[in-house]
Design a protein around this motif. Structure first.
Motif, PDB file in Angstrom:
ATOM      1  N   GLY B 217      34.686  18.812  64.688  1.00 20.68           N
ATOM      2  CA  GLY B 217      34.427  19.041  66.113  1.00 20.68           C
ATOM      3  C   GLY B 217      35.726  19.133  66.890  1.00 20.68           C
ATOM      4  N   LEU B 218      36.610  18.184  66.631  1.00 20.01           N
ATOM      5  CA  LEU B 218      37.908  18.187  67.315  1.00 20.01           C
ATOM      6  C   LEU B 218      38.687  19.444  66.987  1.00 20.01           C
ATOM      7  CD1 LEU B 218      39.274  14.562  67.014  1.00 20.01           C
ATOM      8  CD2 LEU B 218      38.460  15.790  69.011  1.00 20.01           C
ATOM      9  N   ALA B 219      38.654  19.822  65.694  1.00 17.55           N
ATOM     10  CA  ALA B 219      39.371  21.034  65.274  1.00 17.55           C
ATOM     11  C   ALA B 219      38.882  22.216  66.093  1.00 17.55           C
ATOM     12  CB  ALA B 219      39.140  21.273  63.787  1.00 17.55           C
ATOM     13  N   SER B 220      37.564  22.334  66.249  1.00 15.69           N
ATOM     14  CA  SER B 220      37.007  23.455  67.002  1.00 15.69           C
ATOM     15  C   SER B 220      37.475  23.426  68.448  1.00 15.69           C
ATOM     16  CB  SER B 220      35.482  23.406  66.963  1.00 15.69           C
ATOM     17  OG  SER B 220      35.034  23.216  65.642  1.00 15.69           O
ATOM     18  N   VAL B 221      37.386  22.231  69.062  1.00 19.20           N
ATOM     19  CA  VAL B 221      37.784  22.108  70.469  1.00 19.20           C
ATOM     20  C   VAL B 221      39.255  22.467  70.638  1.00 19.20           C
ATOM     21  CG1 VAL B 221      38.123  20.461  72.365  1.00 19.20           C
ATOM     22  CG2 VAL B 221      36.038  20.362  70.995  1.00 19.20           C
ATOM     23  N   ILE B 222      40.087  21.926  69.761  1.00 17.28           N
ATOM     24  CA  ILE B 222      41.527  22.112  69.921  1.00 17.28           C
ATOM     25  C   ILE B 222      41.950  23.547  69.613  1.00 17.28           C
ATOM     26  CG2 ILE B 222      43.773  21.376  69.042  1.00 17.28           C
ATOM     27  CD1 ILE B 222      42.405  18.600  68.582  1.00 17.28           C
ATOM     28  N   ILE B 223      41.376  24.114  68.538  1.00 17.40           N
ATOM     29  CA  ILE B 223      41.707  25.512  68.209  1.00 17.40           C
ATOM     30  C   ILE B 223      41.299  26.407  69.377  1.00 17.40           C
ATOM     31  CG2 ILE B 223      41.146  27.487  66.737  1.00 17.40           C
ATOM     32  CD1 ILE B 223      40.697  25.486  64.445  1.00 17.40           C
ATOM     33  N   GLY B 224      40.078  26.210  69.863  1.00 20.39           N
ATOM     34  CA  GLY B 224      39.570  27.040  70.955  1.00 20.39           C
ATOM     35  C   GLY B 224      40.451  26.938  72.188  1.00 20.39           C
ATOM     36  N   GLU B 225      40.773  25.701  72.570  1.00 19.09           N
ATOM     37  CA  GLU B 225      41.586  25.505  73.775  1.00 19.09           C
ATOM     38  C   GLU B 225      42.984  26.101  73.601  1.00 19.09           C
ATOM     39  OE1 GLU B 225      39.653  21.433  75.653  1.00 19.09           O
ATOM     40  OE2 GLU B 225      41.563  21.340  74.600  1.00 19.09           O
ATOM     41  N   ALA B 226      43.518  25.963  72.366  1.00 15.76           N
ATOM     42  CA  ALA B 226      44.871  26.471  72.122  1.00 15.76           C
ATOM     43  C   ALA B 226      44.909  27.991  72.278  1.00 15.76           C
ATOM     44  CB  ALA B 226      45.336  26.067  70.728  1.00 15.76           C
TER      45      ALA B 226
END
Lengths: 264, 304
Positions: B217-226
């Motif tokens: 979940g964090l990976a998705s959030v962080i990749i998306g935001e980046a």
């Protein structure tokens, strides 16, 4: 409007660090009063505010607002009718939300929050009108994130947010102390304007004696959890800083300078 | 190759719902909620056991959503009423849910291969290669639009302020305990919904399926935001969804590399998250240095 009845509050009871923060204070605030409170650090001013706002509960005594006993009522419930501005300009606003969203949060404080949009076209017009009264040009930056504003701008916005729903009581906790002199003067002027225009019952803590003398119709001096000096009406109007210092000296039995009172 | 990317997008859309849940707790509430590892499986377990017992797939999915909500609410109560720190509240709930999930399923895993479920409906009802993809895109978009709207309501604005400045929202008559509990409930409801969908898609519910889910979940959030930034809510929720899909594609591609095995998945995930956390900062710093150097050069050129 607000009655404090024999409020008593002690910290760290029964330990060597025991400290009586509020020592049986009673106070009757009438509607439309503008009270300034001065006193050295540790005099109990902030504790008194926390007890009025409901952040802390008194060990003894009661708090009555508008004939209603609110002594045990939690902070967030009292907050519908009590506006507050803090010393820290960052404390009164939400940095990742926009100016209009922050105003919407303040606007919807008076009743339970609904699933209707926080910012509507009608409200936006109202927010703009309100922001114009600050004269800082914020009305053209409704969609800017509040985190981008300067400390002075944020404090002006906090002041507006705390007051534009016309709360029964406004608590100002050294709200100009963290600003540079020109910004502090601006916030002081805005405070005066808003309180007069909206006829708000206000209590203000300040370390600035000049400000305490200039503003308001009542003045309280606190020391060691007690109110040691009080003046109101015409006599308050003619009070000067040196009168205050004299009074303080008389109470303590020593000559005091502005510095010792402030330094605490 | 094309096939594996296609499935990655399908699965990614389901995991996008989970990622939106993690976004709610992690970003909006500023609450690192590890309940996710448990509530994902709770969603799968509730849906699976109801389907096995002949329930309507839509009702099964709704029940999974509700079960996730309850799990999140309990985590919230542990933190607010119990005064337990956020990380520990989540960990305690995650561990508790492991046993609860086993109880729900009555076995470490439940097969759905012979059951009628949401995706057999879609395959038979609509048919074609794109059926599931189309339905998932619609579902995710509906959830996204609803979430965007919700976060701009009076209630939603207060919820956002809780994670941003709780002192402020309390002074504007917001009960931070209530908002935290509700926010965590909603977050885990979305996670459980994703769990229910993934279980039906893959044909089984497994008690261990949730391990490391929070990191995904964090990976998705962080990749998306980046990649997409987080200027507005509308943009950020889209970023989180696309982030979830990109994560799935990266994993699919990584698994095609010869020396990597399925068991390496968690390691790959961890590395992706680390890169997504470190790289944007490093790039920004590099840009800043370049900008300053150019400015110095310009200034000295003006003087000279």
């Amino acid at each position: 409007m607000l009655q404090l009845n024999d409020i008593y509050k002690v910290f760290n009871e029964g330990t060597p660090d025991e400290k009586v923060a509020i020592d049986e204070i009673s106070l009757d605030v009438k509607k439309g009063d503008f009270i300034t409170i001065i006193g050295s650090n540790g005099a109990g001013k902030s504790t008194l505010f926390n007890i009025i706002a409901g952040k802390m509960f008194p060990d003894m005594g009661g708090v009555v607002i508008n004939e209603q006993d609110v002594t045990g009522l939690p902070e967030y419930k009292r907050a519908r009718r009590i506006g507050r501005v803090f010393q820290d300009p960052m404390a009164g606003t939400s940095p990742t939300l926009t100016i209009e969203e922050n105003l919407a949060i303040a606007y919807s404080r008076v009743k339970p929050r609904t699933l209707r949009p926080g910012v509507t076209a009608k409200r936006r017009t109202f927010f703009k009108e309100q922001l114009e009264t600050l004269g800082l040009g914020l009305e053209d930056r409704l969609r800017a994130k509040v985190g981008l504003l300067s400390g002075g701008e944020r404090q002006a916005l906090s002041l507006l947010m705390a007051t534009f729903t016309k709360p029964d009581l406004l608590l100002l906790d050294e709200h100009t102390a963290a600003l540079d002199p020109s910004r502090a003067a601006l916030i002081t002027r805005l405070t005066k304007e808003i309180v007069e225009r909206e006829q708000l019952t206000t209590i203000m803590i300040t370390h600035n004696m000049q400000q305490a003398v200039d503003l308001g119709n009542r003045i309280l001096m606190m020391d060691k959890g007690q109110i040691i000096f009080e003046e109101e009406g015409a006599r308050k109007k003619h009070l000067t800083v040196s009168d205050l210092l004299n009074e303080f000296g008389k109470m303590k039995g020593t000559e005091l300078s502005d510095r010792t009172l402030l330094g605490g | 190759m094309w096939m594996s990317i296609f499935t990655s997008v399908e699965v990614g859309l389901m995991f996008a719902l989970m990622a939106l849940g993690v976004y709610l707790s992690f970003r909006i509430l500023d609450f690192p909620d590890l309940t996710v590892d448990g509530s994902f499986v709770t969603g799968a377990a509730v849906a699976a056991i109801m389907l096995v017992n002949g329930a309507n797939p839509l009702i099964a999915v709704t029940a999974a959503f509700a079960a996730g909500f309850i799990a999140g609410v309990i985590t919230g109560l542990l933190h607010t009423v119990g005064g337990i720190n956020p990380l520990l509240s989540g960990i305690l709930m995650m561990i508790a849910l492991y046993s609860i999930n086993l109880r729900i399923m009555d076995a470490p895993n439940v097969s759905l291969l012979t059951q009628t479920h949401l995706f057999t409906w879609i395959r038979e009802g609509i048919g074609g290669t794109w059926a599931i993809m189309g339905v998932m895109v619609a579902v995710v978009l509906i959830v996204k639009v609803m979430l965007d709207f919700f976060l701009k309501t009076e209630f939603g604005l207060a919820l956002r302020a809780v994670g941003d400045n709780h002192l402020m929202i309390t002074s504007f008559s917001g009960n931070i305990h209530f908002y935290k509990v509700f926010g965590l409930g909603l977050s885990n409801a979305l996670v459980a919904l994703a769990g229910a969908l993934v279980a039906q898609y893959s044909g089984f519910a497994d008690v261990n399926a949730g391990i490391g889910m929070i990191v995904i979940g964090l990976a998705s959030v962080i990749i998306g935001e980046a990649i997409f930034g987080k200027k507005t809510i509308i943009r950020t929720t889209l970023a989180v969804i696309v982030g979830a899909i990109i994560y799935r594609i990266i994993v699919a591609l990584a698994l095609r590399v010869e020396f990597l095995e399925t068991g390496d998945l968690k390691l790959i995930t961890a590395i992706i998250v680390i890169l997504a956390l470190v790289l944007p900062k490093a790039i920004a710093k590099q840009k800043e240095t370049m900008r300053k150097r150019q400015r110095r050069l310009r200034l000295s050129a003006q003087k000279g």
